[in-house]
Design a protein around this motif. Structure first.
Motif, PDB file in Angstrom:
ATOM      1  N   LEU A  99     -14.188  -9.559   2.059  1.00 45.91           N
ATOM      2  CA  LEU A  99     -13.666  -9.004   0.858  1.00 45.91           C
ATOM      3  C   LEU A  99     -14.391  -9.228  -0.320  1.00 45.91           C
ATOM      4  O   LEU A  99     -14.689  -8.645  -1.101  1.00 45.91           O
ATOM      5  CB  LEU A  99     -12.212  -9.014   0.783  1.00 45.91           C
ATOM      6  N   GLU A 133      -2.692  -6.214  -6.430  1.00 42.41           N
ATOM      7  CA  GLU A 133      -2.337  -6.218  -4.968  1.00 42.41           C
ATOM      8  C   GLU A 133      -0.955  -5.560  -4.442  1.00 42.41           C
ATOM      9  O   GLU A 133       0.282  -6.331  -4.519  1.00 42.41           O
ATOM     10  CB  GLU A 133      -2.676  -7.546  -4.371  1.00 42.41           C
ATOM     11  N   TYR A 147      -6.552  -3.870  -4.424  1.00 41.07           N
ATOM     12  CA  TYR A 147      -6.911  -4.217  -3.040  1.00 41.07           C
ATOM     13  C   TYR A 147      -5.710  -3.769  -2.372  1.00 41.07           C
ATOM     14  O   TYR A 147      -4.485  -4.221  -2.555  1.00 41.07           O
ATOM     15  CB  TYR A 147      -7.039  -5.611  -2.937  1.00 41.07           C
ATOM     16  N   THR A 172     -14.361   0.944   0.393  1.00 34.20           N
ATOM     17  CA  THR A 172     -14.542   0.837  -0.924  1.00 34.20           C
ATOM     18  C   THR A 172     -14.989   2.135  -1.642  1.00 34.20           C
ATOM     19  O   THR A 172     -15.377   3.095  -0.933  1.00 34.20           O
ATOM     20  CB  THR A 172     -15.692  -0.033  -1.382  1.00 34.20           C
TER      21      THR A 172
END
Length: 315
Positions: free
Chosen positions: A24, A37, A184, A274
């Motif tokens: 990551l 997150e 994320y 991504t």
């Protein structure tokens, strides 16, 4: 930074990303504003970013209220949590006694101590609830479970001091994330078989329709110039959901940390998705020209700079 101030996840979590953080970080944006997150879980990537001083602002969230309350307690009442954990014996009868208690009848610190204790002493480190939302993991058998890790709890508390912690569904991130932020997503993974579904971290589970909603949120964030990275299982369903110009899909090797059968633990293929090119040279080249580097800006991979070849789509 002193080793005593280097926090690591204080909870085990099915699908926790400790083993995946290298992959990551290799794919993170060179520059971003606030880190989000929305499925915080163990917070493995957040704590890794903090340890390496790659983060300035963060917003952590999850729909699991007990999990979020544990983070809040560690941030705001860590010494109370430590004191409570120091009084808990590692004992089967005590485990079931505290498991049966209603967490919502407890104080914030008591609820967090209960969560950490059950998490570290329950079978296989699982957090699982039934349809009534009650924790139902049986007692585990360990030689010396480390549910009281004072140094790490203090370090985690320090890392969380200026972090916003919210109990909200993942889709609300579109209301908070601004252009240039980085999100994320670590959702409950799409099952690779009928026996590998670990989505019971919330009473309502996480079904295909939720995976589709998540994909749509990723598209909305992309349109708003927000950087997105997502991890999930390598399945045909996930590949088909993200088979569009917004996204690049990479295969990575990860460790299967939780399985009831030891023989099925080990290396597996996961996907890291991504909405921006992960190559550093491309990112730098585009930034130097004042150009955004979301994939939607260059959907065919044609970069208007010397790094055009590196931007060609990966299958």
């Amino acid at each position: 930074m002193s080793d005593l101030l280097l926090p690591r996840p204080f909870l085990k979590w099915a699908g926790g990303k400790t083993q995946l953080t290298d992959a990551l970080l290799e794919r993170m944006p060179i520059y971003f504003n606030t880190y989000h997150e929305p499925f915080v879980g163990s917070g493995a990537l957040f704590f890794r970013l903090y340890r390496e001083r790659k983060i300035k602002q963060a917003i952590l969230s999850d729909i699991n209220a007990e999990l979020i309350d544990t983070y809040l307690a560690i941030r705001d009442h860590v010494w109370e949590v430590i004191q409570l954990l120091s009084e808990f014996p590692y004992d089967k009868s005590f485990y079931y006694q505290i498991r049966e208690k209603d967490p919502w009848s407890m104080s914030l610190a008591e609820r967090a101590a209960r969560m950490i204790y059950l998490n570290k002493t329950g079978y296989n480190g699982l957090y699982r609830v039934n349809r009534q939302g009650k924790f139902n993991v049986p007692f585990g058998r360990y030689k010396a479970p480390k549910y009281l890790d004072k140094d790490n709890l203090l370090a985690a508390s320090l890392a969380l001091q200026h972090v916003e912690i919210l109990c909200l569904p993942f889709e609300t991130v579109v209301e908070r994330a601004k252009p240039g932020d980085w999100v994320y997503f670590d959702p409950p993974y799409a099952p690779v078989s009928r026996t590998s579904n670990f989505t019971s971290y919330h009473a309502n589970g996480f079904a295909l329709k939720d995976q589709e909603r998540l994909r749509d949120i990723c598209i909305d964030l992309s349109k708003n110039k927000v950087y997105v990275i997502l991890s999930n299982s390598d399945t045909a369903i996930i590949r088909s959901l993200y088979a569009m110009p917004f996204f690049a899909v990479d295969e990575v090797q990860a460790n299967r940390a939780i399985n009831c059968k030891g023989a099925k633990r080990g290396k597996i293929t996961e996907l890291v998705i991504t909405n921006y090119p992960v190559e550093r040279t491309v990112q730098l080249c585009l930034l130097e020209q004042g150009l955004p580097y979301l994939n939607e800006c260059h959907p065919t991979g044609a970069c208007p700079c010397c790094c055009s070849a590196a931007l060609r789509r990966r299958s």
